[in-house]
Design a protein around this motif. Structure first.
Motif, short mmCIF file in Angstrom:
data_model
loop_
_atom_site.label_atom_id
_atom_site.label_comp_id
_atom_site.label_asym_id
_atom_site.label_seq_id
_atom_site.Cartn_x
_atom_site.Cartn_y
_atom_site.Cartn_z
N THR A 60 0.83 -1.21 0.00
CA THR A 60 0.00 0.00 0.00
C THR A 60 0.87 1.26 0.00
N SER A 61 2.01 1.20 -0.62
CA SER A 61 2.86 2.38 -0.68
C SER A 61 2.16 3.46 -1.51
N ASN A 62 2.54 4.72 -1.31
CA ASN A 62 1.93 5.82 -2.05
C ASN A 62 2.04 5.64 -3.55
N ALA A 63 3.14 5.09 -4.03
CA ALA A 63 3.33 4.93 -5.46
C ALA A 63 2.27 4.01 -6.06
N GLN A 64 1.87 2.98 -5.33
CA GLN A 64 0.92 2.03 -5.86
C GLN A 64 -0.53 2.47 -5.67
N GLY A 115 -1.93 7.05 -2.36
CA GLY A 115 -1.73 7.61 -1.02
C GLY A 115 -2.89 8.43 -0.51
N TYR A 116 -2.81 8.80 0.75
CA TYR A 116 -3.81 9.60 1.43
C TYR A 116 -3.24 10.97 1.74
N PRO A 142 -6.69 6.81 -1.00
CA PRO A 142 -5.93 5.85 -1.81
C PRO A 142 -6.88 5.06 -2.71
N ASN A 143 -6.36 4.57 -3.81
CA ASN A 143 -7.15 3.80 -4.77
C ASN A 143 -7.25 2.35 -4.30
N ILE A 144 -8.06 2.14 -3.27
CA ILE A 144 -8.24 0.81 -2.67
C ILE A 144 -9.71 0.62 -2.32
#
Length: 138
Positions: free
Chosen positions: A24-28, A31-32, A60-62
């Protein structure tokens, strides 16, 4: 000894086929982040006053199942955030707040976001929007 070797082998096999956790890193995920809109920097609030606290955020895109946001308050310019204010649905961008009787010249909000098991709690303190809390007007 054969049992010990068998246990180690079984453990190694189990770990090699265990599910891999999502990064869940910002790159993937994108991020929030959050930016406070109200109250604004330098605004003077009075104990007992009701104010709409508002912000813009990037989630984040989750999947958001199991996620939440919360607001915390610092009275020392953002060094600590001991006051939990409210729990929020993760898409929320505002809440009605009754200003507590905690006079300070350096109040700061932190709008946090996190998800059970799949996204770590992320902090978004807002020191650029430091505001003042005064005792109730008489």
């Amino acid at each position: 000894m054969k049992i010990h070797g068998l246990i180690i082998t079984m453990l190694a096999v189990a770990l090699s086929v265990a599910p891999q956790f999502v990064n869940t890193s910002n790159a993937q995920t994108g991020g929030y982040s959050a930016k406070l809109i109200s109250p604004v920097a330098g605004q003077v609030l009075y104990a007992g006053q009701k104010i709409m606290v508002e912000w813009k955020h990037t989630l984040p895109n989750i999947p958001l199942a199991g996620c939440e946001s919360e607001a915390r308050l610092s009275l020392d310019g953002g060094s600590t955030f001991p006051m939990w204010i409210t729990w929020l649905e993760p898409r929320s961008t505002s809440f009605l707040w009754t200003v507590p009787n905690t006079p300070t010249n350096s109040a700061v909000f932190d709008i946090r976001f996190g998800c059970d098991l799949h996204y770590p709690e992320s902090y978004a303190p807002q020191p650029a929007s430091t505001f003042v809390i005064m005792a109730a007007r008489e």
